[in-house]
Design a protein around this motif. Structure first.
Motif, PDB file in Angstrom:
ATOM      1  N   VAL A   1      58.767 -10.353  42.895  1.00 37.47           N
ATOM      2  CA  VAL A   1      59.619 -10.886  41.838  1.00 37.47           C
ATOM      3  C   VAL A   1      58.717 -11.258  40.664  1.00 37.47           C
ATOM      4  CG1 VAL A   1      61.272 -12.670  41.195  1.00 37.47           C
ATOM      5  CG2 VAL A   1      61.228 -11.791  43.556  1.00 37.47           C
ATOM      6  N   PRO A   2      58.752 -10.490  39.555  1.00 37.29           N
ATOM      7  CA  PRO A   2      57.854 -10.774  38.436  1.00 37.29           C
ATOM      8  C   PRO A   2      58.089 -12.172  37.855  1.00 37.29           C
ATOM      9  CG  PRO A   2      58.819  -8.589  38.223  1.00 37.29           C
ATOM     10  CD  PRO A   2      59.563  -9.273  39.333  1.00 37.29           C
ATOM     11  N   ILE A   3      57.010 -12.803  37.418  1.00 34.52           N
ATOM     12  CA  ILE A   3      57.075 -14.120  36.777  1.00 34.52           C
ATOM     13  C   ILE A   3      57.013 -13.886  35.270  1.00 34.52           C
ATOM     14  CG2 ILE A   3      55.933 -16.351  36.534  1.00 34.52           C
ATOM     15  CD1 ILE A   3      54.728 -15.800  39.377  1.00 34.52           C
ATOM     16  N   GLY A   4      58.102 -14.211  34.584  1.00 35.78           N
ATOM     17  CA  GLY A   4      58.231 -13.851  33.178  1.00 35.78           C
ATOM     18  C   GLY A   4      57.141 -14.377  32.282  1.00 35.78           C
ATOM     19  N   SER A   5      56.707 -15.611  32.509  1.00 36.93           N
ATOM     20  CA  SER A   5      55.700 -16.233  31.650  1.00 36.93           C
ATOM     21  C   SER A   5      54.271 -15.866  32.031  1.00 36.93           C
ATOM     22  CB  SER A   5      55.859 -17.756  31.679  1.00 36.93           C
ATOM     23  OG  SER A   5      55.786 -18.233  33.011  1.00 36.93           O
TER      24      SER A   5
END
Length: 308
Positions: free
Chosen positions: A29-33
């Motif tokens: 799950v990519p971490i946006g920041s």
């Protein structure tokens, strides 16, 4: 000639990779920041840690992201909780190739997001929290963690955890004391990474960014309690504290290049404002030059590849 006369050098074994594992995830799950960093499933975690081991990275620091939380962080001491399950996976997968490390703090597991349990006034109860840390330490060591990262900044945490480990027969498990951990704005992206439930701040138990001598005093206290390694966090804006601690410590001193430091470089590089690789190397060399024996960084595997 510059290579021959360089005073400071980086080595892959001096880099530690922080990792996030998310309960219930079936894929990363990519971490946006934090572009390029993800919350991992157990399967994707295996791939990432094998890449790190192949690159020669020295260690992995694991953070758990549970599906359910409560006031005392029950999932932190559950043998079937995500952090302890993932620790067993890492120990089996790469435990002979690098050091498997776990974050020992309640903030990921509490429904209020603080690093300890709260009293009836809503304040962190230091001594009650130490009891939870003792149980966490044994659970993590039982799962195969070789090094515990005590990041909660509770008074007396090193002595309490050392006693609990020794009583449980885990005399060879190493204690990394977050000795000088500042109440910093650089932690912002990390809150997203662990899905933090925090409302407010942690200034009651993390240090004032204005205070340099206080960092040194905290480091001395942890040394007296038996810490095996000292941590200064963040890195970039606390190099003076890092240098101070390194000057008085007779155990290794590490620095944590935290999420906000990572995010700033990646954002500026994405806009074409800086030379990304050059800045990454410069920030790591800066921490090493200031006295860090090893550095926790989200670029660990990538940089290890460059160095090799």
């Amino acid at each position: 000639m510059r290579r021959l006369t360089a005073e400071t050098r980086l080595h892959p074994a001096e880099l530690i990779l922080p990792l996030f594992v998310r309960e219930g995830a079936t894929e990363p799950v990519p971490i946006g920041s934090m572009p390029g960093v993800s919350q991992h499933s157990l399967d994707s975690l295996k791939r990432v840690v094998n890449d790190a081991a192949e690159a020669g990275v020295g260690g992995l620091m694991l953070f758990g992201v549970p599906e359910t939380r409560d006031a005392v962080g029950s999932a932190a001491t559950d043998p079937d909780g995500i952090l302890n399950v993932a620790t067993r996976v890492l120990a089996d997968e790469v435990g002979d190739a690098l050091v498997v490390q776990t974050d020992l703090c309640l903030d990921e597991f509490t429904d209020h997001g603080h690093c300890g349990v709260l009293d009836d006034r809503g304040h962190v109860d230091n001594d009650a929290t130490l009891l939870r840390y003792r149980d966490m330490a044994v659970a993590q060591a039982d799962a195969g963690s070789q090094l515990l990262g005590l990041s909660g900044m509770m008074d007396g945490q090193v002595a309490a955890v050392r006693e609990a480990l020794d009583d449980a027969g885990h005399t060879d498990v190493v204690i990394l004391a977050y000795a000088a951990k500042y109440a910093s704005g650089f932690y912002g992206p990390f809150r997203e990474a662990v899905d933090s439930q925090l409302s407010g701040d942690r200034r009651a138990y993390q240090q004032d960014p204005a205070n340099r001598r206080e960092g040194l005093r905290e480091a001395r206290l942890d040394l007296e309690e038996g810490a095996d390694i000292l941590m200064v966090k963040p890195a970039l804006s606390y190099l003076d504290v890092l240098s101070d601690v390194a000057a008085i410590s007779d155990v290794p001193v590490w620095a944590y290049q935290v999420s906000g430091e990572y995010a700033m470089v990646e954002a500026a590089a994405a806009n074409g404002w800086i030379d990304r690789n050059r800045i990454i190397e410069e920030t790591l060399v800066g921490a090493k030059r200031a006295g860090a024996d090893a550095i926790m960084t989200y670029w660990a595997t990538e940089v290890a590849g460059w160095l090799r």
